[in-house]
Design an enzyme around this catalytic site. Structure first.
Site, PDB file in Angstrom:
ATOM      1  N   LYS A   1       0.817  -1.230   0.000  1.00 30.20           N
ATOM      2  CA  LYS A   1       0.000   0.000   0.000  1.00 30.20           C
ATOM      3  C   LYS A   1       0.846   1.273   0.000  1.00 30.20           C
ATOM      4  O   LYS A   1       0.464   2.265  -0.614  1.00 30.20           O
ATOM      5  CB  LYS A   1      -0.951   0.003   1.200  1.00 30.20           C
ATOM      6  CG  LYS A   1      -2.031  -1.063   1.107  1.00 30.20           C
ATOM      7  CD  LYS A   1      -2.988  -0.977   2.270  1.00 30.20           C
ATOM      8  CE  LYS A   1      -3.990  -2.118   2.241  1.00 30.20           C
ATOM      9  NZ  LYS A   1      -4.993  -2.013   3.297  1.00 30.20           N
TER      10      LYS A   1
ATOM     11  N   ASP B   1     -10.126   2.160   2.523  1.00 29.19           N
ATOM     12  CA  ASP B   1     -10.244   1.385   3.772  1.00 29.19           C
ATOM     13  C   ASP B   1     -11.079   2.109   4.824  1.00 29.19           C
ATOM     14  O   ASP B   1     -11.961   1.521   5.461  1.00 29.19           O
ATOM     15  CB  ASP B   1      -8.850   1.100   4.349  1.00 29.19           C
ATOM     16  CG  ASP B   1      -8.111   0.042   3.553  1.00 29.19           C
ATOM     17  OD1 ASP B   1      -8.774  -0.831   2.955  1.00 29.19           O
ATOM     18  OD2 ASP B   1      -6.861   0.081   3.534  1.00 29.19           O
TER      19      ASP B   1
END
Ligand code: ATR
Length: 273
Positions: A68, A105
Site C-alpha cells: 500500500k 479502507d
C-alpha cells in the site's frame, strides 16, 4: 460481447484474498463486463508489475499488504484521504492516462459501522488500538464522522504521538497503561496482534455500557479482540469482514461508476466462514 475490462488485486501473499470473489459478485449483480484476478507481487517487483499491468490495458488495481505504501508513492495523483493515509489500496487509470491513487479502507470501515451495524459515531468517544498503517488509513474518515474524541493507544507511545501530530492533534495519543480509569463508546482494534490471536493489555471497564468493539481484522473464528468484546458485554463485538466488502464496493464504484449492493455479499461470505 466486447473483451472485459481487466482489474486485479496484487499483494504478497495473495492466495487467501477474498477480493476476486467479492468483485465477481459485484460485477454479476451490476452487469459489468469485467474480469478481476489475484496476482502475487513481491515488493521488489511492484513497479514493473504495475507498469506491465497498465501497459497491457488494465483499468484498475487493488493493492494489499505489503504494497500500500508503494502504491501511494507510485500514484501520479492522490485523493485527500489517500494523501492523509500515506497508503493507497486502489489505483485507477484516468481518462488522461495518469494513475489516481485512493484509499477506500477508512470509508469502508465507516460504512460498515454506521450503515451495516447501525452505529452512530457522532459525539462518541472512540479508542483505536494500534498506531501502524491500518490506523493511519482510517483516521481521516473517522474524524469526518465528528466523534467527541479519538484516542490512539499504542504499545510504542512515540508512534501514537507521531500519528496524532500528523493529524494536527485532532486525536489524543497514549500508551496502554494510560487507559486505566478511562471509558470509550467504541473501541477499534487496528493492531496486527489479532493475526497471531493476541490481545493488547486492556483494563477492565474500558468499554462503556452498550459499547461497540470492532476488529479491523477478520477471521473464520472470532478473533481474540472480538472474544474480549463479548466478555466485556459489548452491545456488538464484530470483525472486519464487512469493512472488507465495503472498501471493495467503494473501489468498484470508483472504477465502474456503479455502486454495488453489499448486503447479499456480506451475508454470503458470513455463511461460508
Ligand atoms: P499495519 O499496517 O497492519 O497497521 P504495522 O504498521 O506493522 O501494521 O502496525 C502494527 C500495529 O500493531 C502497531 O501499532 C503495533 O504496535 P507497535 O507500534 O508498538 O509495534 C501493533 N501490535 C502488533 N502486535 C502487537 C501486540 N502483540 N500487542 C500490541 N500491539 C501490537
Amino acid at each position: 460481447m466486447n473483451n472485459p475490462d481487466n482489474y486485479a488485486v496484487i499483494g504478497f501473499p495473495i492466495h487467501h484474498s477474498k477480493s476476486p470473489r467479492i468483485h465477481a459478485l459485484f460485477a454479476e449483480e451490476t452487469a459489468q463486463n469485467m474480469s478481476y484476478l489475484a496476482q502475487e507481487v513481491r515488493p521488489e517487483n511492484f513497479t514493473s508489475a504495475v507498469n506491465e499491468f497498465f501497459e497491457k490495458g488494465g483499468k484498475g488495481l487493488n493493492c494489499t499488504l505489503p504494497l500500500k505504501e508503494l502504491a501511494w508513492a507510485f500514484a501520479t495523483n492522490k485523493t485527500p484521504r489517500a494523501q492523509a493515509a500515506k497508503a493507497v489500496n486502489t489505483l485507477i487509470l484516468q481518462a488522461n492516462g495518469q494513475i489516481l491513487g485512493d484509499n477506500t479502507d477508512g470509508v469502508g470501515l465507516v460504512t460498515d459501522l454506521t450503515r451495516n451495524h447501525g452505529v452512530n459515531l457522532e459525539n462518541k468517544r472512540l479508542l483505536i488500538l494500534g498506531a501502524g498503517g491500518a490506523t493511519r488509513g482510517i483516521l481521516l474518515p473517522l474524524l469526518d464522522t465528528k466523534p467527541k474524541s479519538i484516542t490512539i493507544a499504542n504499545r510504542t507511545l512515540e508512534k501514537a504521538l507521531q500519528l496524532a501530530h500528523d493529524f494536527d492533534n485532532h486525536c489524543e495519543a497514549c500508551g496502554f497503561d494510560a487507559l486505566e480509569n478511562q471509558q470509550f463508546d467504541v473501541i477499534l482494534n487496528a493492531t496486527s496482534a489479532s493475526l497471531s490471536d493476541e490481545l493488547p493489555p486492556l483494563p477492565e471497564n474500558l468499554l462503556a455500557e452498550n459499547g461497540i468493539c470492532y476488529d479491523l481484522a477478520y477471521s473464520n473464528q472470532p478473533t481474540a479482540f472480538v472474544r474480549w468484546g463479548i466478555a466485556q458485554h459489548a452491545y456488538k463485538s464484530v470483525d472486519g469482514l464487512g469493512m472488507l466488502v465495503e472498501q471493495a464496493a467503494e473501489a468498484f464504484f470508483l472504477w465502474r461508476g456503479v455502486r454495488p449492493c453489499t448486503h447479499d455479499v456480506i451475508d454470503l461470505l458470513n455463511a461460508h466462514r
